[in-house]
Design an enzyme around this catalytic site. Sequence first.
Site, short mmCIF file in Angstrom:
data_model
loop_
_atom_site.label_atom_id
_atom_site.label_comp_id
_atom_site.label_asym_id
_atom_site.label_seq_id
_atom_site.Cartn_x
_atom_site.Cartn_y
_atom_site.Cartn_z
N ARG A 188 40.16 21.57 54.21
CA ARG A 188 41.01 21.24 55.37
C ARG A 188 40.40 21.72 56.69
O ARG A 188 40.83 21.29 57.75
CB ARG A 188 42.43 21.75 55.18
CG ARG A 188 42.55 23.25 55.08
CD ARG A 188 43.98 23.67 54.83
NE ARG A 188 44.86 23.30 55.93
CZ ARG A 188 44.81 23.86 57.14
NH1 ARG A 188 43.92 24.80 57.40
NH2 ARG A 188 45.62 23.47 58.09
N PRO A 203 38.24 38.74 39.50
CA PRO A 203 39.15 39.73 40.08
C PRO A 203 38.40 40.85 40.81
O PRO A 203 38.99 41.57 41.60
CB PRO A 203 39.90 40.30 38.87
CG PRO A 203 39.65 39.36 37.75
CD PRO A 203 38.34 38.70 38.03
N ASP A 246 46.88 26.30 63.63
CA ASP A 246 47.46 26.90 62.44
C ASP A 246 48.05 28.26 62.69
O ASP A 246 47.60 29.02 63.52
CB ASP A 246 46.39 27.07 61.36
CG ASP A 246 46.06 25.78 60.68
OD1 ASP A 246 46.77 24.80 60.94
OD2 ASP A 246 45.10 25.78 59.91
N GLU A 295 37.25 38.00 29.23
CA GLU A 295 37.00 39.36 29.73
C GLU A 295 36.01 39.34 30.87
O GLU A 295 35.84 40.32 31.57
CB GLU A 295 36.46 40.24 28.60
CG GLU A 295 37.49 40.50 27.53
CD GLU A 295 38.83 40.93 28.11
OE1 GLU A 295 38.89 42.04 28.65
OE2 GLU A 295 39.80 40.17 28.02
C1 9D3 Z 1 42.03 41.66 30.46
C2 9D3 Z 1 40.95 41.49 31.46
N1 9D3 Z 1 41.23 42.23 32.69
C3 9D3 Z 1 40.98 43.66 32.53
C4 9D3 Z 1 41.49 44.43 33.68
C5 9D3 Z 1 40.30 41.75 33.71
C6 9D3 Z 1 40.49 40.34 34.05
C7 9D3 Z 1 39.49 39.43 33.76
C8 9D3 Z 1 39.67 38.10 34.10
C9 9D3 Z 1 41.64 39.92 34.65
C10 9D3 Z 1 41.82 38.57 34.99
C11 9D3 Z 1 40.83 37.68 34.70
C12 9D3 Z 1 40.99 36.26 35.08
N2 9D3 Z 1 41.06 36.13 36.55
C13 9D3 Z 1 40.12 35.54 37.25
O1 9D3 Z 1 39.16 35.06 36.68
C14 9D3 Z 1 40.22 35.51 38.70
C15 9D3 Z 1 41.15 36.10 39.59
C16 9D3 Z 1 42.31 36.92 39.38
O2 9D3 Z 1 42.72 37.24 38.26
N3 9D3 Z 1 42.99 37.36 40.50
C17 9D3 Z 1 42.62 37.03 41.76
N4 9D3 Z 1 41.55 36.28 42.02
C18 9D3 Z 1 40.84 35.83 40.93
S1 9D3 Z 1 39.48 34.89 41.04
C19 9D3 Z 1 39.25 34.81 39.42
#
Ligand code: 9D3
Length: 236
Positions: free
Chosen positions: A159, A94, A174, A121
């Site tokens: 793609r 994220p 596209d 986490e």
């Molecule tokens: C409870 C953990 N969160 C604290 C704010 C952080 C968190 C860690 C891991 C939130 C989501 C995740 C799992 N998400 C991904 O690994 C992830 C992701 C996403 O959640 N949103 C957009 N792109 C991606 S790429 C990997």
Amino acid sequence: MKIDVLTIFPDFFDAVFDFGIIRRAKLAGIVDINVHDIREYAHDKHKMVDDRPFGGGDGMVLKPEPIFAAIESLVGTSERDTYPQGTRVVLLTPQGKQFKQTVAKELAEVQHLVLICGRYEGVDERVNDALVTDEISIGDYVLSGGEAAAIVVTDAVVRLLPEALGSDTSAENDSFSDGLLDCPHYTRPAEFRGMRVPEVLLNGNHAEIEKWRRERALEKTRLMRDDLLDVKNGEM
Ligand code: 9D3
């Protein structure tokens, strides 16, 4: 292109890579996709892939050893500076840079793509420090892990590979390639439950049809995605 996916949920990918364009690209030898269970690279007796965070806190963190071992096996080295040319190791988190069509186009140029799916986490930061060339998020929403994101990235990249699409379609045509959303589409019947297809599409005047499509695309883009009309966002 070779794509390797590292995940603790390899089964997640079973069906998705076996349909449509990805399936066709695999069968045509355009891409070789392999999904690897991170646990297979855990060499301790309990095959541990995660552990509690130093400093305390909830949840578990993916351990570095299995991921380093996997990269050494798949890339040949765990020193980013010595990766073979055309190798990219992507960590899906994220915190990453947001995935866009421009990024998909850049990744479609490489020979070897490794996608590491984060979970819990997070992932031990030494993975990011030593192995990762690109840290990518697919957008501002919370997923339960990087697996769905790895599927999105794989689909968008594959793609774009030359000859991955059928002969009658083109990635250049596209939505997004001209920076606008697509215009509406219709097929038969010309009237369905009292709803008529726009007359202009039925009269065979191709100049008028092109003009109508361009106007509808602009209108739709202004309504749904005003941000795409900004000059700085126009290059896709
Ligand atoms: C409870 C953990 N969160 C604290 C704010 C952080 C968190 C860690 C891991 C939130 C989501 C995740 C799992 N998400 C991904 O690994 C992830 C992701 C996403 O959640 N949103 C957009 N792109 C991606 S790429 C990997």
